[in-house]
Motif scaffolding. Sequence first.
Motif, PDB file in Angstrom:
ATOM      1  N   GLU A 172       0.799  -1.426  -0.748  1.00 29.88           N
ATOM      2  CA  GLU A 172      -0.485  -0.445   0.247  1.00 29.88           C
ATOM      3  C   GLU A 172       0.708   1.509  -0.316  1.00 29.88           C
ATOM      4  O   GLU A 172       0.234   1.928  -0.350  1.00 29.88           O
ATOM      5  CB  GLU A 172      -0.534   0.239   1.129  1.00 29.88           C
ATOM      6  N   PHE A 183       1.689   5.671  -7.632  1.00 30.29           N
ATOM      7  CA  PHE A 183       1.134   6.594  -8.106  1.00 30.29           C
ATOM      8  C   PHE A 183       0.763   7.835  -7.812  1.00 30.29           C
ATOM      9  O   PHE A 183       0.767   8.343  -9.218  1.00 30.29           O
ATOM     10  CB  PHE A 183      -0.704   6.323  -6.952  1.00 30.29           C
ATOM     11  N   VAL A 184       1.290   8.200  -7.490  1.00 38.34           N
ATOM     12  CA  VAL A 184       2.525   9.542  -7.338  1.00 38.34           C
ATOM     13  C   VAL A 184       3.948   9.442  -8.933  1.00 38.34           C
ATOM     14  O   VAL A 184       3.346  11.179  -9.772  1.00 38.34           O
ATOM     15  CB  VAL A 184       3.886   9.978  -6.160  1.00 38.34           C
ATOM     16  N   TYR A 222       5.510  15.204  -2.558  1.00 41.69           N
ATOM     17  CA  TYR A 222       4.493  15.608  -2.646  1.00 41.69           C
ATOM     18  C   TYR A 222       4.210  17.006  -2.704  1.00 41.69           C
ATOM     19  O   TYR A 222       3.597  17.383  -3.336  1.00 41.69           O
ATOM     20  CB  TYR A 222       3.481  15.107  -0.933  1.00 41.69           C
ATOM     21  N   VAL A 223       5.222  17.612  -1.954  1.00 47.73           N
ATOM     22  CA  VAL A 223       5.523  18.665  -2.667  1.00 47.73           C
ATOM     23  C   VAL A 223       5.853  19.093  -4.003  1.00 47.73           C
ATOM     24  O   VAL A 223       4.665  20.071  -4.629  1.00 47.73           O
ATOM     25  CB  VAL A 223       6.545  20.147  -1.690  1.00 47.73           C
ATOM     26  N   ALA A 259      10.224  13.977   4.119  1.00 47.37           N
ATOM     27  CA  ALA A 259       8.320  13.018   3.773  1.00 47.37           C
ATOM     28  C   ALA A 259       7.547  14.360   2.841  1.00 47.37           C
ATOM     29  O   ALA A 259       6.890  13.146   2.424  1.00 47.37           O
ATOM     30  CB  ALA A 259       7.814  12.547   5.031  1.00 47.37           C
ATOM     31  N   ILE A 260       7.697  14.840   3.352  1.00 44.35           N
ATOM     32  CA  ILE A 260       6.765  16.272   2.878  1.00 44.35           C
ATOM     33  C   ILE A 260       7.218  16.131   0.756  1.00 44.35           C
ATOM     34  O   ILE A 260       6.288  16.943   0.515  1.00 44.35           O
ATOM     35  CB  ILE A 260       6.532  17.166   3.698  1.00 44.35           C
ATOM     36  N   THR A 273      14.605  17.068  14.169  1.00 42.34           N
ATOM     37  CA  THR A 273      13.230  16.727  13.787  1.00 42.34           C
ATOM     38  C   THR A 273      12.346  17.244  12.890  1.00 42.34           C
ATOM     39  O   THR A 273      11.685  16.631  12.670  1.00 42.34           O
ATOM     40  CB  THR A 273      12.916  18.066  15.300  1.00 42.34           C
ATOM     41  N   LEU A 332       2.077  19.237 -10.831  1.00 43.65           N
ATOM     42  CA  LEU A 332       0.223  19.437 -11.154  1.00 43.65           C
ATOM     43  C   LEU A 332      -0.382  21.794 -10.991  1.00 43.65           C
ATOM     44  O   LEU A 332      -0.999  21.407 -11.727  1.00 43.65           O
ATOM     45  CB  LEU A 332      -0.335  18.627 -10.326  1.00 43.65           C
ATOM     46  N   PHE A 333       0.118  22.353 -10.214  1.00 39.23           N
ATOM     47  CA  PHE A 333      -0.047  23.454 -10.468  1.00 39.23           C
ATOM     48  C   PHE A 333       0.255  23.540 -11.744  1.00 39.23           C
ATOM     49  O   PHE A 333      -0.623  24.247 -12.687  1.00 39.23           O
ATOM     50  CB  PHE A 333       1.096  24.190  -9.491  1.00 39.23           C
ATOM     51  N   ILE A 351       0.722   4.044  -3.416  1.00 39.09           N
ATOM     52  CA  ILE A 351       0.642   5.448  -3.597  1.00 39.09           C
ATOM     53  C   ILE A 351       1.906   6.255  -4.097  1.00 39.09           C
ATOM     54  O   ILE A 351       2.016   7.036  -4.712  1.00 39.09           O
ATOM     55  CB  ILE A 351       0.926   6.235  -2.131  1.00 39.09           C
ATOM     56  N   MET A 388       5.244  16.812  -6.532  1.00 38.30           N
ATOM     57  CA  MET A 388       3.651  16.956  -7.028  1.00 38.30           C
ATOM     58  C   MET A 388       2.610  17.492  -7.413  1.00 38.30           C
ATOM     59  O   MET A 388       2.091  17.796  -8.324  1.00 38.30           O
ATOM     60  CB  MET A 388       3.176  15.174  -6.476  1.00 38.30           C
ATOM     61  N   ALA A 389       2.277  18.291  -5.884  1.00 38.96           N
ATOM     62  CA  ALA A 389       1.734  19.393  -6.340  1.00 38.96           C
ATOM     63  C   ALA A 389       1.921  20.145  -6.734  1.00 38.96           C
ATOM     64  O   ALA A 389       1.588  20.886  -7.558  1.00 38.96           O
ATOM     65  CB  ALA A 389       0.908  20.227  -4.961  1.00 38.96           C
ATOM     66  N   VAL A 447       1.246  10.207 -11.900  1.00 35.58           N
ATOM     67  CA  VAL A 447       0.900  11.610 -11.966  1.00 35.58           C
ATOM     68  C   VAL A 447       2.108  12.410 -12.344  1.00 35.58           C
ATOM     69  O   VAL A 447       1.307  13.382 -13.437  1.00 35.58           O
ATOM     70  CB  VAL A 447      -0.131  11.806 -10.821  1.00 35.58           C
ATOM     71  N   SER A 474      10.295  15.069   8.515  1.00 31.08           N
ATOM     72  CA  SER A 474       9.410  15.659   8.439  1.00 31.08           C
ATOM     73  C   SER A 474       9.407  16.234   6.450  1.00 31.08           C
ATOM     74  O   SER A 474       8.390  16.059   6.070  1.00 31.08           O
ATOM     75  CB  SER A 474       8.761  16.844   9.263  1.00 31.08           C
TER      76      SER A 474
END
Lengths: 335, 306
Positions: B222, B229-230, B287-288, B283-284, B276, B294-295, B226, B290-291, B233, B280
């Motif tokens: 799973e 798929f990223v 997705y940034v 990991a982000i 810290t 797509l933008f 994801i 990809m966004a 796309v 993170s």
Amino acid sequence: MTESLRPRRTLLHHRAGGAWVWALFAALAALPPLLQAVGLEFYTVVATRVLIFAIAAASLNLILGFGGLVSFGHAAFVGIGAYTVGVLADAGVASAWVSWPAAMLVSGAAAAVIGAISLRTRGVYFIMITLAFAQMFHYLAVSLKAYGGDDGLPVPARSALNGLPVNLADDASFYWVALVLFALVFAGLRRLVNSPLGWLLQAARENETRVAATGGRVFAVQWTAFVVAGAIAGLAGALLANLNGLVSPHLMHWSQSGQLMVMVILGGAGALWGGPVGAAVFLLLEELLSGVTIHWQFALGAILLAVVLFAPRGLADLFDRFGVKRADAKGAANA
Amino acid sequence: MDLILVAEQALNGLQFGLMLFLLAAGLTLVFGIMDLINLAHGSLYMIGAYLAAAAIAAGASFLVAVLAAVAGTALFGMLLEVTLLRRLYQRDHLSQVLATFALILMLNEGVRMIWGEQPLLLNTPAALSGPVELLPGLMYPAYRLLIIGVGLAVAVGLYLLVTRTRWGMWVRAGASNRAMTTAMGVPADRLFTAVFGIGAALCALAGSLLGPLLAVQVGMGESILILAFVVIVIGGIGSIRGALVGALLVGLVDTGSRTLLPAVLRQVASPEVASTLGPSIAAILIYVLMAAVLFWKPRGLFPARG
């Protein structure tokens, strides 16, 4: 005469059903004492969970079912609402009058930003960009070490509804509050779907170009629906934080968004009862099957598959077909 | 010293990217040609890894185990297509999502029934367990080099298959205009089954090769699904070239940011903040990415349909 100016039964009009709705709500209201009488108080909490997910699924259905916008990140708004309550509780704000509206506001604001960007895309790309934003919030929550990071943030006491003779620490009272909120959300969504805005939203689902050509502001309509759906999901999140006594990044995991989608599709995308029916059936199946066999997920999968193959438009479709038939019969009798 | 770290991470990124490509290639073709959202694609990857682990446990050599996993999963995939998935082509995306989500539940539970809850161990073959000195001071595990080699070979092979053969021509035609392709007399049924079988085989290859590096466990499909798929796309749905570019981008960004970003942050911020914030942000970041893609390009980098 004015009645005839506003058509009550267009193809886009959605009936919530007749008298049986009142019967259903009466039965739901009587549930806690009934469960207590048979010694199954534990199920009051399960029923509350069902109501909360019914709210969340109904809000997703507004954009997914009625708007045709398949958002794969709806759990983010549930999670943001939950975190708002958790963070406020951590800061000493225990009043539900403050924290619940705050949860709706923050989730709605997040939806406003995410929607404004995501609605630039269509179809599968929309699915993926909403997923992307949800993942960002998920990892943001993981990195919030001050608020528990990966382990989540405990919400030790339920919010207080000051001024009302209701103690949310009592499971039955909390259930009734959730039931009232569910009824309000459901009635509100019913009004919205049958309003001019709701008609435009559904019309744009069928053919965006035509709606735009006739002067409908497609983007504004879809964006408004996206924000409303986000805010309502935030309310569900606020209730969930109170029910679980914990907010954690898991609330925003993509699998949660997927589960909400499955609830809506199972119940019937674009049917008023779709979200609530799907949430109830999904969660109750989970509850029942896991009591029967450790391999309950296999059975759950098989049942979902059977629904896709044999009830293509979800379970609510069965109710709908029944409802329309009845209405037609009545119309014929009057004529 | 730092350059060696960067080179090492680049190779790791390349290796991960190529494995993502194996998954994304099948996914993008199934999506592009049959217009089927197959959430259960990751389950085929899991099944491949389990079959390889089972074959090794039964005494097979690593090579035989991989081949058995590929063949077994391809057969399973085609069986799935013929019995169930082909009923879903004409249905809307929502039905496909629900049906393949149901399939994920069933396949996960099925694997759990057969092999149990505990993760299986899949060891690197002994001959490849040591490191290789690529450059003075740059030691790199031989097994990861093998994965890079296999990944590149499959990518080239797939490219030739899709661009140089009649079958590939059908596939490309199907991706750009499905209705027209069927109308022109392409044997759609056989084509679809074959594409599905190849997609499943690629999944199994990725699963059995990554098995020794990650744990072979229920649900392993799973999270990587994801990412796949990223990838498709970002690349543009239906495009093999897009899948390759997207996979390498995601592989490099993911691996690079995980290891290099904390190091960079330590230079500019306190170690506490770096440790810290670093993971993170890492990991982000995809997705940034990809966004952002797509933008500016709402249909991906290399859209297959015009």
